[in-house]
Every structure is written in C-alpha cells, then in structure tokens.
Design an enzyme around this catalytic site. Structure first.
Site, PDB file in Angstrom:
ATOM      1  N   GLU A  92       0.818  -1.224   0.000  1.00 16.23           N
ATOM      2  CA  GLU A  92       0.000   0.000   0.000  1.00 16.23           C
ATOM      3  C   GLU A  92       0.847   1.267   0.000  1.00 16.23           C
ATOM      4  O   GLU A  92       0.593   2.214   0.737  1.00 16.23           O
ATOM      5  CB  GLU A  92      -0.973  -0.006   1.198  1.00 16.23           C
TER       6      GLU A  92
ATOM      7  N   ASP B 189      -8.265  -9.265   4.006  1.00 16.59           N
ATOM      8  CA  ASP B 189      -8.115  -8.094   4.877  1.00 16.59           C
ATOM      9  C   ASP B 189      -9.203  -8.017   5.940  1.00 16.59           C
ATOM     10  O   ASP B 189     -10.121  -7.222   5.836  1.00 16.59           O
ATOM     11  CB  ASP B 189      -8.165  -6.831   4.005  1.00 16.59           C
TER      12      ASP B 189
ATOM     13  N   GLU C  24     -12.921  -2.462  11.644  1.00 15.72           N
ATOM     14  CA  GLU C  24     -12.846  -1.656  10.412  1.00 15.72           C
ATOM     15  C   GLU C  24     -13.911  -2.085   9.419  1.00 15.72           C
ATOM     16  O   GLU C  24     -14.489  -1.279   8.712  1.00 15.72           O
ATOM     17  CB  GLU C  24     -11.460  -1.848   9.815  1.00 15.72           C
TER      18      GLU C  24
END
Ligand code: GCW
Length: 709
Positions: free
Chosen positions: A308, A381, A409
């Site tokens: 990322e 993820d 998240e």
C-alpha cells in the site's frame, strides 16, 4: 434517646455524603476491573480468604503493582483492604516464589515458566491460606489478576486449584496510532497516547491501560501506526516512547515501534535505504543502539514494507528477507526482535488473495532467528469471515505471528455489537493439515498481534461491547485453547452483572453476534463489498478504483451467469497454496465448506445448496437471518432493563437500534445490487429492498471516522 433535631441532622449529613456512597458512575472506564461490592454472601466469601496479605519485602515495582491491585480489588468487592502481614494468619493471601514458598507444598514450578502462576487454597498450620505462586514477580502479578478474576466471577475461593502459563510467548497490541493523535481505523476517539504532552506529562490513564493489559497477560504494545512516519524514530519521539515504557514496565508490557523502511534516507540523509548497503546497515545499527540507551528492554520493530505504498527492500531489488534481516542484525545485540508483516500488495493483481503466499512462501527459512513474519488471519483483509491464511501451513521454518483485527474496520466500527471471540477461535483452531499432524494455526504461531480498538473515549473502545474484543484477544492470546463462549461469560460477569440470567443472556447475544454480521454483510464466502476508503456500509457496485483488486466487483464477480471468485484450479488456483488435503477439498464446490463457498468458487445463481435452496435463495435467506438476528439482540437486551445500570443499558440499546438499521441497509443494498446484475426476481415471500438501488449508490460518507493515512 436522640432528639428529633439530632435525627434530622443525621439525615441531612447522610444526604450530603450521598454521592460519596452511591455506586460509582458506570461509564465503562473501569472495564472488567470494576470490583463493585458483591452481595453480602460474596463479600464474606472474599473476606474469608483475603483478610491479610503476605509478600516478599522489599517489593519490586511489579510486586507492588500486584499487591496494590489485590488491595484495590478486595476493598471494592468486600469493603475492606486486606491487612499487610509479616506472616500468614487465617484468611491470608500468600504471594510466593520458590524462595519463599512454605515448606512441604508441592507446586509445579517448572511448568509455570517465567510468566505462569499457580493459585492454591490450603490449610497451613490450621489456617486458611491461598497461595499465589510464580517463579517471577511478573507471574505473581498475572496470578493476582487471576485471583481477582476468580473472586469477581464467583469461584469457590476456598478450594482454588488453578495453574496457567502462556502458550504463546509474545502477546501484543498494535496501535495504528498516528503522530497527530489520529487513529487509522480507530473508532474510539483520539489516540490514547497524548504525544504532544509526552514525555513530561504522563497521563494517569497509561497506568490503567497497563493494568487492563496485564490483567489479560498482554506483554507488548506497538505504539505507532504501521503506515509509519520516519519521525517516530527521532530523539524527541523516542523520548516520548521511553516515558511510556517507564509507565508500562512494572506491568510487563514492552514497548515496540513501527519503523519506516526509508528512515535512513528521510532522517539520515543517505541516498538509499538499500538493506545491503553498508551505510544503511550502519545507520540502523546506530539507531538501534540509540533506542536501547533510552529503552533498555525495547521489544523491537514492526514493519509494513512494499505494501500500500509503504517503502521497502523491493524498491532496491531486494526481498523481504534482505530487509528484515538487516533490521534483525541491528537489533540482535540488544535482544530485539523484528515483526515483518506479510500483508503485501504485489503489482500483479491476478488474485489479491494469492499475493502474500506467493511473496513469502519462497522465503521460508531465510529469515534471521530474531525475525517473526506477521500474517493476518486471512489472505485478504480482516473480513467478517476469511478462510485461514495459507501461509500458516506453508512456512514451517519461519516463526509466525497471527495478526487479528480487534478494531472493527469492516464489522460496523465501534457501533455494531459483534463479539470477535468466535472469529478468533475459528482461526486459532483451524487445522492447516500441514505436517506434523494437526498443526492448528494456534500451534504454528509464536506471537499474537491484535490491532487495537482503544482510544481516548471514556469507555476506551467506543462502545461497551467493543471492550469485550480487547478482553477476548488478550485472554485467547494467553490461552488459545479457551472457548470464546467461556470468555464471553467471564467478561460479562465482571463487566455487567453476576446475575445468572443477565450473564446467560449477554453471553448468548455475544456468541451469536459474529455470525449475524457475516450474514448481513458478506454471507457464504462473499468478501470486500464495503464502501471505498472509509469502509462504512455496503458498496458492491464499485468498479472504478485504480487497482482492480480494490474494487468490490473484482471480489464477487456477480453477473447474469452467477457470483463468486473462482480460486479453484479452473480459476486463479489459489487453493493450491493450501496443503494438499485442503487444496483437494477446496478445489470442488461440493467439498468446500459453504461458509467459504463464494470465496473459492464462481457458481450459477441456481446452484443447489445443502439446504435444498438455490444459491440465490440461500444468499437472500442469510441476509434476512442476519437482520432478524440483530432484532433478536435488541429484544434480549431490552429484557435486561433493570438488571443493568440504566446509563449503560440505554447506551447499548441505542447502539443496537443503529445496528439494526445498518444491517437492514446492508441487506437491502446488496440484494438490490445482486438483483440488478442477475436479473433475478426475489424468492417468494421475501420483502423487497426499502429503496431503489440508485438511492444506496448515492450515499456518501466523506467524514467517516478512522480514515486511512
Ligand atoms: O486493513 C487495511 C486497512 C489499512 C491498513 C492496512 C494494513 C494500516 O484498510 O488502513 O493500514 O490494511 O493492514 O496495513
């Protein structure tokens, strides 16, 4: 005989003092360490075993912390502190190590190791005594918290026979906390670390943070975000970390830092951060030496590299082992460790779920012995459900850490009640089927890392039930064999109420909640359907992001022909990254667990499911089951009004109402979208989405909390 004026004065005084006597405000700050007064029988039970306390003198800071916690707990639970005694009397807590243990008592010292403890009630010269025994003061602190847990959860303290030692050596929190005090994927306010005032001002909250973590047996914390800023390694910031290390040290919590791989360039002015460059190696060696002058027991460095956009060794034509081993060499003289994350984004986006294994498996055996490769529980993820990461069965010569997300998240931020114990249990108990037989994920890891959900909010985690996930992570990192249902009950009794009906109801709600979020967000193996960037809410229609493997449509592949990602040999063949037993089983839809079905296969909407329904009808049924489940949570919680203090009861009820609305939103938006691409009508009797698809697509959340860096 009192005159009426005296009686009146007495009443007046009592009224004035009332606030001092009334139960402390239940705002969640006390977490599971509430130590509220037990009913009379319970108070007697505690006092019978804890009228006095005997421990070694002089007491180390760790032993002082243990004694202080026992005094605090007994006073809270039973109304009076245990008296400090020089020798045991009837009803004494005796904190002992091998040097001070009473003669003739056979204790399993060897099995306890350096952190373990034993609790044993016995009669010593005719007196009721409880031994809290350990080889070290750290073990005595863990044992003291264990005794208090037993006292708070109603154990028979007169017949205690417990022993426990951690099965995983490193048990850490990872704080994705930024230097500006924002928290990436944080939903509980600002970072708990008041960087600006550190090192001079050490907020009392840091001690309560240490107590809470020590009560779970967590022994490390990474203070800053893995999307690291090099500045965190400069002297002023190291001084801040050193101040925190001083506060946490008596509680056995080592401080770690996330390190930015390009720091030699950004801080050292070097032309390169190439791990094979001698000047770069020298720079990291000097940095490590500097860190250890300030923090002699520094845990080590956590690194996110070539992922990322983060810099890494691949920027210089080197591989992850080259990068990790350079840092390991710098830390080795100090006993430091490197945790190197396997969450990578290779340029080749053929199958995002295959990238971690593809990059790391070939490096098995090449890492230095003080490097641990940190692997997320699944290969994408932190989704509501992911098959266990294939790397857990593929790197027998590399020490691995399991990385779990405690912060939610992708699971409703801190608003949704989703107890993660069942998720942790599912991945810890997963059998990789690698040699030796029965190598579960828990057996394969030497460390557990939890991405923290802690912030400056008064209730620590943004909601009362989110603290249960911090609790479960800690307890299950200490003992991966713990059943998540037992952990839920233990937490509920200490946090809310010891009334059996309340404990049963709360534990039932918690245990059911994880499957609900899977159902109303990503059932049957679907994954990565969330809104872009903030990850709040459903957006399965998104297909305009720069990387294909950032788009939800990349993951569900829904069309007229069907839905799901084909990772079988006819597709990306990611199943081949698992051990042969699993690869064979996952290669065919018929032998793939239905909970993973659309993770590994692309199937027609009329594919026959075990229930006899078609895949489409099954998908809709799961979405509806998820929404109905949240409705049941609301009803169960409403039934506890009066059993739970009013303020926290009302707060949880309000959050559950939001959760029900958002579960409905996920259900309606996903069904509306899947209908739009499949052309299918709803199964008979199914309620249509409340709004047209366009209405869901039009939603924007530009200021959602926890946005990535
Ligand atoms: O979970 C995702 C998050 C990022 C996070 C990244 C990672 C810290 O969206 O916010 O970055 O993965 O795990 O590194």
């Amino acid at each position: 005989m009192k005159t009426w004026t005296q009686a009146l004065a007495g009443l007046l005084l009592a009224a004035l003092l009332q606030p001092a006597w009334s139960a402390p405000v239940e705002d969640g700050y006390d977490l599971w360490l509430r130590y509220r007064a037990l009913p009379a029988a319970g108070q007697a039970r505690v006092m019978a075993q804890a009228r006095g306390i005997v421990h070694a003198q002089p007491a180390s800071p760790t032993l002082q912390a243990a004694v202080a916690e026992l005094k605090r707990g007994v006073a809270g639970l039973a109304g009076r502190e245990p008296a400090a005694l020089a020798r045991p009397a009837d009803g004494t807590l005796l904190l002992v190590t091998p040097a001070s243990a009473p003669a003739g008592v056979d204790l399993p010292w060897e099995a306890l190791g350096r952190e373990g403890y034993a609790l044993r009630s016995l009669r010593l010269d005719g007196r009721a005594v409880t031994l809290i025994a350990a080889n070290t003061d750290m073990g005595l602190l863990y044992g003291s918290f264990a005794w208090l847990r037993a006292a708070q959860t109603g154990a028979d303290l007169s017949r205690l026979e417990q022993r426990s030692a951690p099965r995983v050596g490193l048990r850490l929190l990872n704080h994705w906390d930024n230097l500006d005090r924002t928290v990436e994927r944080g939903y509980a306010g600002a970072s708990i670390w008041d960087w600006w005032k550190l090192p001079d001002i050490r907020d009392a909250r840091y001690v309560d943070y240490a107590r809470a973590n020590a009560s779970l047996g967590l022994n490390g914390t990474v203070l800053n975000n893995v999307n690291a800023k090099a500045e965190s390694l400069t002297r002023p910031w190291l001084a801040k970390a050193a101040a925190l290390a001083e506060v946490l040290r008596p509680y056995g919590i080592k401080v770690w830092l996330s390190a930015r791989f390009s720091a030699p360039v950004e801080l050292g002015g070097l032309k390169t951060a190439d791990p094979l460059d001698p000047a770069v190696r020298a720079w990291w060696k000097a940095k490590a030496d500097e860190i250890y002058t300030l923090i002699p027991d520094f845990g080590g460095l956590l690194v996110k590299a070539n992922s990322e956009g983060q810099p890494g060794p691949q920027d210089y034509g080197r591989d992850h082992a080259d990068g990790a081993n350079m840092l390991a060499e710098a830390l080795k003289p100090h006993g430091g460790l490197v945790m190197w994350r396997a969450f990578v984004y290779s340029p080749d986006a053929s199958d995002r779920a295959a990238q971690g294994h593809a990059e790391f498996q070939p490096l098995d055996g090449r890492f230095a012995d003080n490097v641990i490769v940190q692997v997320k529980n699944g290969a994408i993820d932190f989704q509501p459900r992911e098959p266990f990461h294939p790397l857990f069965g593929a790197m027998p010569r590399t020490p691995l850490a399991l990385e779990l997300q405690i912060t939610k998240e992708y699971l409703g931020f801190s608003t949704h009640l989703v107890y993660l114990g069942p998720l942790f249990e599912e991945v810890l108990r997963a059998d990789t089927r690698a040699k030796p037989e029965g190598a579960t994920v828990a057996a394969r890891v030497v460390a557990m890392a939890g991405v923290a959900n802690i912030g400056s909010d008064r209730n620590w985690c943004g909601s009362h039930f989110d603290c249960a996930n911090w609790y479960a992570f800690g307890r299950m990192a200490w003992d991966p064999g713990l059943a998540s249902g037992d952990v839920a009950r233990e937490w509920a009794r200490q946090t809310f109420s010891s009334a059996p009906r309340a404990v049963d109801t709360i534990a039932t709600m918690m245990t059911a909640s994880r499957e609900m979020v899977v159902d109303y967000m990503t059932p049957l193996g679907l994954h990565h359907l969330m809104g872009t960037g903030h990850h709040h809410g459903p957006a399965p229609w998104v297909d305009n992001l720069e990387r294909a493997d950032w788009n939800p449509v990349y993951f569900h592949r829904a069309g007229r022909d069907g839905i799901g990602f084909d990772r079988s040999p006819r597709g990306s063949n990611a199943v081949a990254q698992y051990t042969p037993d699993w690869a064979a089983r996952l290669a065919r839809p018929q032998t793939t667990p239905e909970a993973w079905l659309l993770w590994f296969h692309h199937l027609p909407w009329d594919h026959g499911m075990a229930s006899g329904r078609t895949l489409w009808a099954e998908l809709v049924a799961h979405y509806d089951r998820g929404v109905a489940g949240v409705g049941a949570l609301r009803a169960q919680w409403a039934g506890l009004r009066g059993d739970i203090d009013a303020r926290r009861h009302a707060e949880v009820a309000a959050y559950l109402a939001v959760q029900e609305q958002e579960a409905l939103w996920w259900r309606d938006a996903c069904i509306a979208y899947f209908q739009s691409v499949s052309g299918l009508s709803l199964p008979a009797g199914v309620r249509p989405p409340a709004q047209p698809l366009e209405a869901y697509k039009a939603l924007r959340f530009n200021f959602a909390p926890g946005r990535g860096g």
